[in-house]
Scaffold this active site. Structure first.
Site, PDB file in Angstrom:
ATOM      1  N   SER A 116       0.845  -1.180   0.000  1.00  8.92           N
ATOM      2  CA  SER A 116       0.000   0.000   0.000  1.00  8.92           C
ATOM      3  C   SER A 116       0.888   1.239   0.000  1.00  8.92           C
ATOM      4  CB  SER A 116      -0.896   0.004   1.248  1.00  8.92           C
ATOM      5  OG  SER A 116      -1.682   1.171   1.306  1.00  8.92           O
ATOM      6  N   GLY A 117       0.591   2.185  -0.886  1.00 14.99           N
ATOM      7  CA  GLY A 117       1.400   3.391  -0.978  1.00 14.99           C
ATOM      8  C   GLY A 117       2.562   3.299  -1.930  1.00 14.99           C
ATOM      9  N   SER A 121      -1.931   2.266  -8.131  1.00 16.86           N
ATOM     10  CA  SER A 121      -3.058   2.909  -8.811  1.00 16.86           C
ATOM     11  C   SER A 121      -2.589   4.038  -9.720  1.00 16.86           C
ATOM     12  CB  SER A 121      -4.070   3.436  -7.791  1.00 16.86           C
ATOM     13  OG  SER A 121      -4.652   2.377  -7.062  1.00 16.86           O
ATOM     14  N   SER A 188      -2.297  -7.942  -3.320  1.00 16.34           N
ATOM     15  CA  SER A 188      -2.116  -9.391  -3.531  1.00 16.34           C
ATOM     16  C   SER A 188      -0.755  -9.854  -3.013  1.00 16.34           C
ATOM     17  CB  SER A 188      -2.278  -9.738  -5.017  1.00 16.34           C
ATOM     18  OG  SER A 188      -1.550  -8.854  -5.858  1.00 16.34           O
TER      19      SER A 188
END
Length: 284
Positions: A116-117, A121, A188
């Site tokens: 995450s981070g 995205s 994932s």
């Protein structure tokens, strides 16, 4: 085998519309430089009344969907019901090759994994924009976005996390079969689970992209405030804090951090696009 892409010249330099806010977006380019390394039922009546599982999440943890991991034992164990024996595959007169010729591209999934981070995205949006500018059809399956619709009935219990990734992989497979370049962006974290997803696709059509950004960099960015919540004990089982992340051992592309400056997301996207061009995915 892994290949090497050396610093492809970026062809797009404006930040992608809809990209996540955070240090990889253009307004915050001073955080860390990212470089490139390897590119390489029998009870039918009762079943009618089964109700979907109600999501058990609050506003603080609803952003954690792509921390999900699947069990990796096998796909059937991840399903909520056994496959009925009276269902037969109906072959279509228009097949994948026909759709690819129409689109002048080859369907595949680009599976972006990382903490995450790490910028998954942001890179996904830049990649989609770069391919769109080349006249190629793409679709992004973002971990957060899928939780708003298809997977909104899933909680963050282990079995629901498993189902979350199973569904995303199956939908990505449908997009690829339609001839579309599908970009899946989610943490994932477990190798065996990513391998289960890879096994759904023909050889070469699952392109794993690893965002190799150190934990301390991701935690300093913390665009969603999740690391802070995890460190405070308000989120349990958070990848990188009290749950492990297993880096890929033999993925197709690695985008690795180097130094303190940050390369534009469009440059990272160009690395992936160069791989697609080399492997013939941008033509039928």
């Amino acid at each position: 085998m892994s290949a090497v892409v050396k610093g492809p010249r970026p062809l797009i330099c404006s930040p992608p519309r809809g990209a996540e806010s955070g240090p990889l977006a253009v307004p915050s380019l001073s955080a860390a430089k990212v470089g490139f390394l390897r590119v390489k039922g029998s009870n039918a009546i009762a079943s009618r009344f089964l109700r979907p599982i109600k999501a058990m999440e609050d506003s603080s943890v609803s952003l954690r969907n792509d921390c999900a991991a699947i069990s990796g034992r096998n796909l059937r164990q991840m399903s909520t019901m056994e496959n009925p024996t009276n269902i037969v595959w109906h072959k279509s007169s228009v097949e994948k090759l026909d759709r690819q010729r129409l689109l002048q591209q080859k369907g595949c999934v680009i599976w972006i994994t990382g903490l995450s981070g790490s910028g998954k995205s942001t890179v996904a949006c830049a990649l989609s924009q770069g391919l769109h500018m080349r006249g190629k059809l793409t679709y992004i399956l973002d971990g957060d976005n899928v939780r708003h619709g298809l997977n909104r009935d899933l909680s963050f219990k282990a079995e629901d996390r498993a189902e979350n990734i199973r569904r995303i992989a199956e939908v990505a497979k449908l997009f690829a079969d339609a001839g579309i370049i599908c970009i899946a962006s989610l943490i994932s974290p477990y190798r065996k689970d990513r391998d289960v997803c890879r096994a759904l696709f023909p050889e070469g059509d699952f392109i794993e992209v690893f965002m190799d950004v150190p934990l301390h960099v991701c935690e300093n960015r913390d665009p969603k405030g999740l690391y802070k919540l995890a460190r405070a004990g308000k989120i349990k089982g958070f990848t990188g804090v009290d749950d492990p992340y297993e880096p890929p051992l033999n993925c197709e592309i690695v985008l690795q951090q180097k130094g303190r400056d940050c390369v534009l997301p469009c440059e990272m996207a160009e690395t992936v696009i160069s791989y697609l061009e080399e492997k013939g995915y941008l033509q039928a």
